[in-house]
Design a protein around this motif. Sequence first.
Motif, PDB file in Angstrom:
ATOM      1  N   THR A 481      23.629  21.997  29.331  1.00  0.00           N
ATOM      2  CA  THR A 481      23.087  22.974  28.396  1.00  0.00           C
ATOM      3  C   THR A 481      22.026  22.346  27.487  1.00  0.00           C
ATOM      4  O   THR A 481      21.697  21.184  27.624  1.00  0.00           O
ATOM      5  CB  THR A 481      24.216  23.548  27.533  1.00  0.00           C
ATOM      6  N   HIS A 482      21.510  23.184  26.565  1.00  0.00           N
ATOM      7  CA  HIS A 482      20.472  22.703  25.650  1.00  0.00           C
ATOM      8  C   HIS A 482      19.323  22.138  26.485  1.00  0.00           C
ATOM      9  O   HIS A 482      18.937  20.998  26.371  1.00  0.00           O
ATOM     10  CB  HIS A 482      21.053  21.655  24.690  1.00  0.00           C
ATOM     11  N   ASP A 483      18.779  23.021  27.347  1.00  0.00           N
ATOM     12  CA  ASP A 483      17.997  22.570  28.497  1.00  0.00           C
ATOM     13  C   ASP A 483      16.493  22.438  28.260  1.00  0.00           C
ATOM     14  O   ASP A 483      15.755  22.318  29.237  1.00  0.00           O
ATOM     15  CB  ASP A 483      18.289  23.481  29.694  1.00  0.00           C
ATOM     16  N   SER A 484      16.057  22.449  27.004  1.00  0.00           N
ATOM     17  CA  SER A 484      14.611  22.325  26.744  1.00  0.00           C
ATOM     18  C   SER A 484      14.384  22.048  25.269  1.00  0.00           C
ATOM     19  O   SER A 484      15.327  21.841  24.510  1.00  0.00           O
ATOM     20  CB  SER A 484      13.893  23.625  27.121  1.00  0.00           C
ATOM     21  N   ILE A 485      13.108  22.121  24.847  1.00  0.00           N
ATOM     22  CA  ILE A 485      12.814  22.002  23.417  1.00  0.00           C
ATOM     23  C   ILE A 485      13.470  23.135  22.635  1.00  0.00           C
ATOM     24  O   ILE A 485      13.537  23.068  21.410  1.00  0.00           O
ATOM     25  CB  ILE A 485      11.295  22.020  23.137  1.00  0.00           C
ATOM     26  N   GLY A 486      13.979  24.141  23.338  1.00  0.00           N
ATOM     27  CA  GLY A 486      14.745  25.205  22.686  1.00  0.00           C
ATOM     28  C   GLY A 486      15.937  24.657  21.911  1.00  0.00           C
ATOM     29  O   GLY A 486      16.540  25.360  21.108  1.00  0.00           O
ATOM     30  N   VAL A 487      16.287  23.408  22.153  1.00  0.00           N
ATOM     31  CA  VAL A 487      17.318  22.725  21.363  1.00  0.00           C
ATOM     32  C   VAL A 487      16.966  22.776  19.881  1.00  0.00           C
ATOM     33  O   VAL A 487      17.831  22.928  19.023  1.00  0.00           O
ATOM     34  CB  VAL A 487      17.429  21.244  21.807  1.00  0.00           C
ATOM     35  N   GLY A 488      15.659  22.611  19.605  1.00  0.00           N
ATOM     36  CA  GLY A 488      15.214  22.744  18.215  1.00  0.00           C
ATOM     37  C   GLY A 488      15.369  21.503  17.382  1.00  0.00           C
ATOM     38  O   GLY A 488      14.944  20.412  17.761  1.00  0.00           O
ATOM     39  N   GLU A 489      16.029  21.647  16.242  1.00  0.00           N
ATOM     40  CA  GLU A 489      15.984  20.656  15.165  1.00  0.00           C
ATOM     41  C   GLU A 489      16.550  19.288  15.531  1.00  0.00           C
ATOM     42  O   GLU A 489      16.247  18.302  14.852  1.00  0.00           O
ATOM     43  CB  GLU A 489      16.710  21.201  13.924  1.00  0.00           C
ATOM     44  N   ASP A 490      17.388  19.196  16.546  1.00  0.00           N
ATOM     45  CA  ASP A 490      17.946  17.881  16.873  1.00  0.00           C
ATOM     46  C   ASP A 490      16.880  16.924  17.395  1.00  0.00           C
ATOM     47  O   ASP A 490      17.114  15.715  17.482  1.00  0.00           O
ATOM     48  CB  ASP A 490      19.113  18.013  17.868  1.00  0.00           C
ATOM     49  N   GLY A 655       9.349  16.056  22.984  1.00  0.00           N
ATOM     50  CA  GLY A 655       9.387  17.138  22.010  1.00  0.00           C
ATOM     51  C   GLY A 655       9.394  16.634  20.579  1.00  0.00           C
ATOM     52  O   GLY A 655       8.941  15.529  20.274  1.00  0.00           O
ATOM     53  N   ALA A 656       9.896  17.468  19.689  1.00  0.00           N
ATOM     54  CA  ALA A 656       9.901  17.138  18.269  1.00  0.00           C
ATOM     55  C   ALA A 656      11.030  17.884  17.591  1.00  0.00           C
ATOM     56  O   ALA A 656      11.630  18.797  18.158  1.00  0.00           O
ATOM     57  CB  ALA A 656       8.571  17.497  17.633  1.00  0.00           C
ATOM     58  N   SER A 657      11.308  17.475  16.366  1.00  0.00           N
ATOM     59  CA  SER A 657      12.351  18.130  15.580  1.00  0.00           C
ATOM     60  C   SER A 657      11.746  19.305  14.825  1.00  0.00           C
ATOM     61  O   SER A 657      10.769  19.153  14.105  1.00  0.00           O
ATOM     62  CB  SER A 657      12.956  17.109  14.603  1.00  0.00           C
ATOM     63  N   GLY A 658      12.303  20.463  15.001  1.00  0.00           N
ATOM     64  CA  GLY A 658      11.817  21.665  14.340  1.00  0.00           C
ATOM     65  C   GLY A 658      12.545  22.854  14.933  1.00  0.00           C
ATOM     66  O   GLY A 658      13.317  22.699  15.881  1.00  0.00           O
ATOM     67  N   SER A 659      12.290  24.033  14.408  1.00  0.00           N
ATOM     68  CA  SER A 659      12.974  25.194  14.970  1.00  0.00           C
ATOM     69  C   SER A 659      12.440  25.458  16.369  1.00  0.00           C
ATOM     70  O   SER A 659      11.294  25.135  16.691  1.00  0.00           O
ATOM     71  CB  SER A 659      12.740  26.412  14.085  1.00  0.00           C
ATOM     72  N   ALA A 660      13.267  26.059  17.202  1.00  0.00           N
ATOM     73  CA  ALA A 660      12.857  26.345  18.578  1.00  0.00           C
ATOM     74  C   ALA A 660      11.589  27.195  18.584  1.00  0.00           C
ATOM     75  O   ALA A 660      10.665  26.953  19.369  1.00  0.00           O
ATOM     76  CB  ALA A 660      13.990  27.047  19.326  1.00  0.00           C
ATOM     77  N   GLU A 661      11.529  28.168  17.703  1.00  0.00           N
ATOM     78  CA  GLU A 661      10.341  29.029  17.647  1.00  0.00           C
ATOM     79  C   GLU A 661       9.086  28.240  17.319  1.00  0.00           C
ATOM     80  O   GLU A 661       8.047  28.386  17.968  1.00  0.00           O
ATOM     81  CB  GLU A 661      10.536  30.124  16.597  1.00  0.00           C
ATOM     82  N   ASP A 662       9.188  27.399  16.288  1.00  0.00           N
ATOM     83  CA  ASP A 662       8.035  26.583  15.911  1.00  0.00           C
ATOM     84  C   ASP A 662       7.592  25.697  17.072  1.00  0.00           C
ATOM     85  O   ASP A 662       6.399  25.501  17.314  1.00  0.00           O
ATOM     86  CB  ASP A 662       8.370  25.697  14.703  1.00  0.00           C
TER      87      ASP A 662
END
Lengths: 683, 683
Positions: A481-490, A655-662
């Motif tokens: 799971t958590h299969d993309s930058i959609g992970v977001g803030e982590d 990727g980067a740390s931030g909200s999935a939307e951002d």
Amino acid sequence: METGADLKEEAFTARYPFIADEPDATFPDADHNDLANAIRLLTMDAVEMAGSGHPGMPLGMADVATVLFSRFLKFDPQVPGWPDRDRFVLSAGHGSMLLYSLLYLTGYKDVTIDDLKSFRQLGSRTPGHPEYGTLPGVEATTGPLGQGMASAVGMAIAERMMNARLGDDLVDHFTYVIAGDGCLMEGLSQEAIELAGHLRLSKLIVLFDDNKVSIDGPTRMSTSTDHLARFAACGWWVRAVDGHDPTEIRQAIGEARRTDRPSLIACRTQIGRGAPTMAGGNHVHGTPLGAEEIARARKAMGWETAPFTVPAPVLTAWRDFGRRSGTKREEWDRRYANAGPAQRRLLRRAPPLGDEARDALVSVKLALAKERPEVPTLQSSRKVLDAIMPVMPELMGGAADLAGLTGARALGQKAIKPGKFDGSYVHYGIREHVMAGVMNGISLHGGFVPYGSTFLAFSDYCRAAIRLSAMMGLNVVYVMTHDSIGVGEDGPTHQPIEHLASFRAMPNINVFRPADAVETSEVWQSALEQEGVPSLICLSRQALPTLRTSVSAENMAARGAYLIAGATADRDVTLLASGSEVAIAVEAAGMLEEEGVKAAVVSMPCFELFRQQGPEYRRRVLGTKPKVAIEAAVRDPWDRFLGEDDVFIGLDEFGASGSAEDLYDCYGLTAEAVFAAALRLVR
Amino acid sequence: METGADLKEEAFTARYPFIADEPDATFPDADHNDLANAIRLLTMDAVEMAGSGHPGMPLGMADVATVLFSRFLKFDPQVPGWPDRDRFVLSAGHGSMLLYSLLYLTGYKDVTIDDLKSFRQLGSRTPGHPEYGTLPGVEATTGPLGQGMASAVGMAIAERMMNARLGDDLVDHFTYVIAGDGCLMEGLSQEAIELAGHLRLSKLIVLFDDNKVSIDGPTRMSTSTDHLARFAACGWWVRAVDGHDPTEIRQAIGEARRTDRPSLIACRTQIGRGAPTMAGGNHVHGTPLGAEEIARARKAMGWETAPFTVPAPVLTAWRDFGRRSGTKREEWDRRYANAGPAQRRLLRRAPPLGDEARDALVSVKLALAKERPEVPTLQSSRKVLDAIMPVMPELMGGAADLAGLTGARALGQKAIKPGKFDGSYVHYGIREHVMAGVMNGISLHGGFVPYGSTFLAFSDYCRAAIRLSAMMGLNVVYVMTHDSIGVGEDGPTHQPIEHLASFRAMPNINVFRPADAVETSEVWQSALEQEGVPSLICLSRQALPTLRTSVSAENMAARGAYLIAGATADRDVTLLASGSEVAIAVEAAGMLEEEGVKAAVVSMPCFELFRQQGPEYRRRVLGTKPKVAIEAAVRDPWDRFLGEDDVFIGLDEFGASGSAEDLYDCYGLTAEAVFAAALRLVR
């Protein structure tokens, strides 16, 4: 030579009174040496003939293996698949000739001296490292060090789980492992040791080839670890023995079988024992001994036989030992015949997917299509698990301490615990590697279809074991799971970018990435229907809309790719996407339509299955018009479907740390970007 | 508020008599609680504002961190890069707010309260997990569990190695780690523990957040390991303390600093300590506490401050502690100023490649071109190492017990040993994962360029650490040999098929696969010249002819791909290949020439560098004519260079056990096959 095919238990114990039910009786040393030397000489001859191979371990562990196989191991070479046989795993797989020699000596069906003569040759059944499926009696593919340890823990777990379901009459066997210094140095072994100790797998017995030599020299160059103390700290029963003293070995194995914990027997051995001048050094680990050294060895052993020839009395004895458990197996057969059909089906694994399970999968799909949830696909996956778990008694799973986040535990799914194995869920702890290795072992044992779960980014921790799932063609399901930058803030450490590409590049594994709740149920069905192929199901952390609202029982995802929305025959452009990006493509198609551009949207949940479709279907789906592909990952696997002028929208950096939307905005993974790219292509 | 930028040591010790050189003096508890609560409240506020994050660990370990940072840690926030600072690694990286709070409280240059307010937001300097390079004081990217443990072992090794070269005056510092249950469950940690124990890294001190809670619940669900006994078995000094008792913590750290072994201090803590109702449970691990809980916490602590506000006296005290080592740093500066230029260059790492080293690389290339060896590229690599090791004092390396097979140890290269660190070679044991993690730590420490070696197939074992090399942009070199089915008889477990593809898909790492001895020296040069990019050099086990016999100093491999043989401008077909398959393509070109077909042969030692060339160069190399590509691996990465009608010759399945020659024939990787494919394309 008497082959003794009809030797019954009475006759057997009369001839070998020290065997069978009297493991504590004195063992005649002379006989023992002949038996062990048979392994040694076959190994020397085979490695010599092959011109390469690893004689050090088989020679060093010949005594231990002789005691184990002649006295303790419950197996029937005529029925290698007997479900209640003891399992023997050669974790130190480079010592494959130890195993091949034993299979030949004990008279495994169809294992001939010619098999040993063709050791390490292309097309032979005796490859350099043991490969599952090549010879009966090879319980697991080993070679990458430590993997056999993990597989054996899986077998021992499966044994206890099956025992909890069927009772001692049908399932009650040991799992033995031979492990070397390398196995124990790999971190994977620590994960295996901790899990086995925690679950108190008392029927797991590890025989450690404690020869203090590795490829580059003495192990003291790189380790000072007190293995006995280390295993004891993890809850194991431990014992050190002289690995060339059959009495000590026998007593230790006998005691190990009676403890209530997993057992480590450190067998102090001399690497290459029996090679007169080379024994004890690191060069005997992985090179042929040479004709002279072998001649000297033969002389020292008092055998003047030709290569690949075992003196008839010794071979007879070995063959007799091979039939030691024949009576037990026949008794077991009778008990099995009297068992109920449900028990029998559980034991001998049913087809991967029964009708009831398939019905449940279709039902949950129809329900989800109706319900139209807007949730992460990992939650939809949890719903699928909830639906099939009650009708798939063979399904069991676990997670690397992330069940709460990955949806890996079905409603009411009970965990196994020390002494209590009627559950179907394993708390693996934060140990991804052993999770995958244990899944392999559970699948190899038979009776269960294991799934296991962690974040896709952490598949890196267990990749070596997943590779073995693929190589062995095991029916295991990785729920990642958590299969993309959609992970977001982590942030980037937790965001898989290259992982889809890395697994799509691996042979014989299906990588699924469903677009919505409906596809999630379909890919589960595909994963469970496939035989001989592991699956990796990649799921989103972020909520996704349900795109497939009008569905039938037909499994569209099983096609690998299909037209999910938009125009078809008269399209101007084709939009390709997988998983969470399909919704973006669908949105872009809508925007294009408003501009008078007809876009076909292709969902591609599984590249591997799509490649197996006929060329006509593939052409029909992909079309001949310009293409825009979008996936929140690297481009590599998409190039197969894209021409020079087509466009890929994805990432080529971490990727980067931030909200999935951002993050989706920042990396340009938007419907607007797809729309603009498509427009440029068609105008 | 007094910031005390000019507070000298005398004034400092007058104000805080219990600090500095009197670690055993009594610590006033009230002061301690205020200091620790400052960490707690900043953490609560930042996680709350971000709407996500991990408060459990920072709250639980606030007391331990306070003792460490206020009393022991040698650091100067005004000069974060001071080479002889103590290193602090937060292996449990999810607790990033612990570190960020400390950096702010101790007054790190440019770390502001706004940084804490933007926690986990895109573009901020305070990402979800610590990322190397975002903030001064973040010594390593952590988050994937166990990696910080491995990096810290690398730092501790680098410290001892540098100390052996430069003496106590310039290098003599500790490495501290905070690790959680997850770190210790990962097998990687066992490899790290064993290596550290073996090398007796007495200046390594691990503070274990022993809170007995993980994400899914109490750790007793998945572990029964006695960590103290486990570490002791690996040669560590161990101690358990109450992690909320500053006196016990102080005494334990004080003792740990005096032992001659690495130290584990198991700090019994309550997860989320200070959260009135949530402390002790698993939900405090990774979710915001909510405004109410935070208000309750503030009240219990007796602080009525606004969010992100630390009472002035407490902040003053923290800032003073931040300047505790200032005098030491100034004294060190004076010693550094008096050191010789060679010492200074060694300490502050010189540019990756000095002139002398570059000259040596060119010389060995010219010598190899003249010598024309027909040997495995791993042997050529060994020759390159022999040439540069004497002129690159910063170069050091090691192997996962395969130096004899991978050519990873240069002539006369001395190994480091317990108590003796003047060597430059590490016997990592059969522990690939910690090898890569240690290389990261050595590179992060500074002063050395580490390389490490194993078989390419076993890169799977250390992939998670290699990913961090790439993410942090470290100058480390992975020497991965046995790079294809050319491995031969050891079979599929040892034959990389998908590994080239999997690393070419990874961002920010250069994958090199040289074709012959000359290219091998060139790719070494490229690897050592690159800054901010790790390299993976893939080398053959089988002998390869020298193709580049007429060479200049120009590094052709640095172009990533170039025309190595055959026709150029007036070509009919282009043959693409890398590594061991380039010779096959060259042979095929010769066969084609006899048929009157002009073939250009392109050697592609590094896809990443080729993609960085200008479009004109790329076009010139690839040409516009039909293409045949050949590589003994999967197709995926080649699709970028191939059109729909072009041909790829490679593998799409796992290999097999057999001789390399038989395997190349069996899989159709032959000059004949390339010849036939090219002929079909042009006719």
